[in-house]
Design a protein around this motif. Structure first.
Motif, PDB file in Angstrom:
ATOM      1  N   ALA A 134       0.817  -1.222   0.000  1.00  0.00           N
ATOM      2  CA  ALA A 134       0.000   0.000   0.000  1.00  0.00           C
ATOM      3  C   ALA A 134       0.846   1.265   0.000  1.00  0.00           C
ATOM      4  N   ARG A 135       2.151   1.120  -0.234  1.00  0.00           N
ATOM      5  CA  ARG A 135       3.054   2.270  -0.082  1.00  0.00           C
ATOM      6  C   ARG A 135       2.671   3.446  -0.973  1.00  0.00           C
ATOM      7  N   LYS A 136       2.258   3.186  -2.208  1.00  0.00           N
ATOM      8  CA  LYS A 136       1.907   4.285  -3.106  1.00  0.00           C
ATOM      9  C   LYS A 136       0.640   4.988  -2.621  1.00  0.00           C
ATOM     10  N   HIS A 137      -0.360   4.196  -2.258  1.00  0.00           N
ATOM     11  CA  HIS A 137      -1.607   4.791  -1.782  1.00  0.00           C
ATOM     12  C   HIS A 137      -1.386   5.543  -0.471  1.00  0.00           C
ATOM     13  N   LEU A 138      -0.642   4.953   0.466  1.00  0.00           N
ATOM     14  CA  LEU A 138      -0.379   5.622   1.740  1.00  0.00           C
ATOM     15  C   LEU A 138       0.434   6.890   1.538  1.00  0.00           C
ATOM     16  N   SER A 139       1.352   6.843   0.573  1.00  0.00           N
ATOM     17  CA  SER A 139       2.124   8.049   0.251  1.00  0.00           C
ATOM     18  C   SER A 139       1.223   9.150  -0.282  1.00  0.00           C
ATOM     19  N   ASP A 140       0.273   8.776  -1.143  1.00  0.00           N
ATOM     20  CA  ASP A 140      -0.688   9.761  -1.666  1.00  0.00           C
ATOM     21  C   ASP A 140      -1.537  10.341  -0.535  1.00  0.00           C
ATOM     22  N   CYS A 141      -1.926   9.480   0.415  1.00  0.00           N
ATOM     23  CA  CYS A 141      -2.727   9.957   1.549  1.00  0.00           C
ATOM     24  C   CYS A 141      -1.944  10.962   2.395  1.00  0.00           C
ATOM     25  N   CYS A 142      -0.670  10.665   2.628  1.00  0.00           N
ATOM     26  CA  CYS A 142       0.166  11.578   3.418  1.00  0.00           C
ATOM     27  C   CYS A 142       0.382  12.895   2.688  1.00  0.00           C
ATOM     28  N   ARG A 143       0.620  12.825   1.379  1.00  0.00           N
ATOM     29  CA  ARG A 143       0.803  14.064   0.622  1.00  0.00           C
ATOM     30  C   ARG A 143      -0.501  14.854   0.552  1.00  0.00           C
ATOM     31  N   LYS A 144      -1.648  14.156   0.519  1.00  0.00           N
ATOM     32  CA  LYS A 144      -2.942  14.834   0.553  1.00  0.00           C
ATOM     33  C   LYS A 144      -3.118  15.583   1.869  1.00  0.00           C
ATOM     34  N   ALA A 145      -2.633  14.975   2.954  1.00  0.00           N
ATOM     35  CA  ALA A 145      -2.747  15.613   4.262  1.00  0.00           C
ATOM     36  C   ALA A 145      -1.992  16.937   4.320  1.00  0.00           C
TER      37      ALA A 145
END
Length: 556
Positions: free
Chosen positions: A246-257
């Motif tokens: 899930a690293r790509k999705h979690l990275s997108d979530c963190c950058r969204k934050a």
């Protein structure tokens, strides 16, 4: 009640009631525990176990400090759990497309045919009602027989003991588990029962050979220290792999934050900003609370790290394997106690970890796993997820308060010593069982430091478990012909699988025979039969409670 309250209340009052000069609980536990974590009124403690004297009222006020503190504690941890599931939702549901077997029955119960109609299509299926009737009649017949003769008319359970009775296999064809296991891929059900058999055989060989690692084998784990830490390594490897996938999705979530991604979170229960910062802040607050309990800062951080590991891993297993309840083969206090040098943990740290057994040990179900299934149902039914969040929080508070009231009221009404569950070694939850379990773990670690050979031996077998788990995951992902999933490895020798492995085996066997001789179309038609089994088991549970209440009222 089972996963928290029945373990928490005996700790809140049990140490004070059962403390004696011989067991030294007062010196090692009561005096070192913050007052807010225990009931301080000695009369309230005594009456809880022995019953309320005539003319006295239930001293609810004595319970307010520990119960209020733990409600706050559980709400913070629940919010952390919800945030983590929001972050993993899209990966598990949309990208990996997990089946979520526990949601199949409720979704089918509201699903209608294309032509419409008042009743869902499932309730028009004859196979569904055939299964429902057969199971219900079986349970009702046994209930009547037990009331009339004291024994069940038909008993399907049994045991097989092996290796000079050092280990045993339960042969209980639990109907609901059989129905749920029929809904999962055969590679997953094979993983659950096969690894249980292999781990049990391994424990039998270890017992016969006399091989034993130094130190004690903590409860809630495998039958031996070896299998406990093999499971620990497997769980750690599983969660590392989950984060890696899930690293790509979690990275997108963190950058969204931080406002650096345009990933859409409008349909999520919480915005990704709330989920990311909510996870971090909740984790830090929980770490601070562990420090308040008495753990050193680094121990607190390590404990919370393994807590997240265990709960995410168990949530994934429940969501994928469809087990209604499960338990970690190595729980967070055990991870932390044996993987850190003893001079870092400190005696007060061991006591603080022992107090966490009330919510981090006998993990049958969790808010994290429940939220994962709720998100799946919202996805399938198009229920607005943001509206459900308030429902989840409300359910947590209502269930906490109602369970606490039920336990406290029942205790003072009849005296919990008169209502204790008898098990091996005497009364359990409301006897001295839970208190004694925690004390027997805490006091030896406080008085005798864990040595280097104990820690190293556990690291070795945890590494072996992680290596085997890694190989299983690699084989599953790279070779289509590989028949065994890896999901059962981290929980292979836990109590739920000891009780349910045979039902899972039967479902795996029946499904294989139907697919081989009947094909996919016959299998699709047979699913309603097993859904009927699951619902009948659930309905009977409610009916049995009502029948027992009626029977008790007549006797009264």
């Amino acid at each position: 009640s089972m996963g928290f309250m029945s373990s928490f209340l005996p700790i809140v009052v049990g140490f004070k009631y059962f403390a004696t000069p011989v067991n030294q609980w007062s010196e090692y536990i009561i005096k070192r525990t913050r007052p807010i974590l225990m009931v301080q009124d000695q009369k309230a403690v005594t009456w809880f176990y022995e019953g309320l004297p005539p003319g006295e009222s239930i001293p609810y006020h004595a319970w307010l400090p520990p119960m209020s503190f733990m409600l706050m504690f559980m709400l913070i941890f629940s919010f952390l759990s919800i945030c983590l599931m929001v972050l993993f939702r899209k990966q598990w549901i949309e990208k990996e497309r997990l089946v979520y077997p526990l949601t199949i029955l409720p979704l089918e119960m509201v699903k209608k045919k294309d032509g419409g109609g008042r009743l869902p299509a499932l309730f028009k299926d004859k196979l569904f009602w055939l299964a429902f009737g057969l199971v219900f009649v079986f349970y009702l017949s046994n209930w009547i027989s037990h009331k009339l003769t004291g024994t069940s008319m038909i008993s399907l359970s049994g045991n097989i003991s092996l290796f000079r009775k050092s280990v045993s296999f339960s042969l209980n064809p639990h109907f609901a588990i059989m129905g749920l296991a029929y809904l999962v891929p055969r590679s997953v059900s094979l993983s659950l029962w096969l690894f249980h058999v292999l781990f049990t055989v391994q424990s039998g060989f270890l017992s016969l050979s006399g091989f034993k690692l130094p130190g004690m084998n903590d409860p809630y784990g495998g039958r031996s220290i070896v299998t406990t830490f093999e499971g620990a390594g497997g769980m750690l490897m599983l969660v590392i792999a989950l984060f890696w996938r899930a690293r790509k999705h979690l990275s997108d979530c963190c950058r969204k934050a931080f406002g650096r991604s345009d990933i859409d979170d409008s349909g999520e229960m919480l915005s990704y900003r709330t989920a990311v910062f909510g996870s971090l802040i909740s984790f830090l607050i929980m770490t601070g609370l562990m420090r308040y309990f008495g753990m050193p800062w680094f121990t607190s951080f390590t404990f919370m790290f393994f807590t997240v590991i265990v709960f995410i891993g168990l949530s994934r297993i429940v969501c994928q394997a469809g087990l209604p309840a499960t338990r970690a083969q190595c729980i967070p206090p055990v991870y932390t106690s044996y993987l850190l040098p003893p001079n870092i943990v400190t005696p007060q740290g061991y006591l603080a970890m022992g107090l966490q057994y009330s919510w981090a040990a006998d993990i049958r179900s969790s808010i994290m796993a429940s939220t994962g299934h709720t998100l799946k149902i919202c996805e399938e039914t198009e229920i607005p997820m943001k509206l459900v969040f308030a429902g989840i929080i409300t359910a947590i508070v209502v269930s906490y308060i109602s369970s606490a009231w039920m336990h406290i009221y029942s205790g003072y009404t009849v005296g919990t010593l008169n209502a204790s569950i008898k098990g091996s070694g005497g009364p359990w939850f409301f006897g001295d069982g839970m208190s004694r379990l925690v004390a027997n773990l805490v006091i030896p670690n406080m008085t005798t430091p864990i040595t280097r050979d104990i820690i190293v031996s556990r690291y070795i077998f945890m590494a072996i478990g992680a290596f085997v788990m890694g190989c299983l995951m690699l084989l599953h992902s790279k070779f289509l012909w590989w028949p065994v999933h890896y999901i059962g490895f981290p929980i292979a020798e836990t109590l739920p699988l000891r009780q349910w492995w045979f039902a899972i085996f039967l479902a795996w066997l029946i499904k294989g025979l139907i697919l081989k001789f009947g094909g996919h179309n016959v299998y699709k038609k047979s699913v309603s039969f097993f859904l009927g089994i699951i619902l009948s088991n659930t309905v009977w549970t409610v009916v049995e409670v009502v029948l027992n209440l009626i029977d008790k009222a007549k006797l009264g």
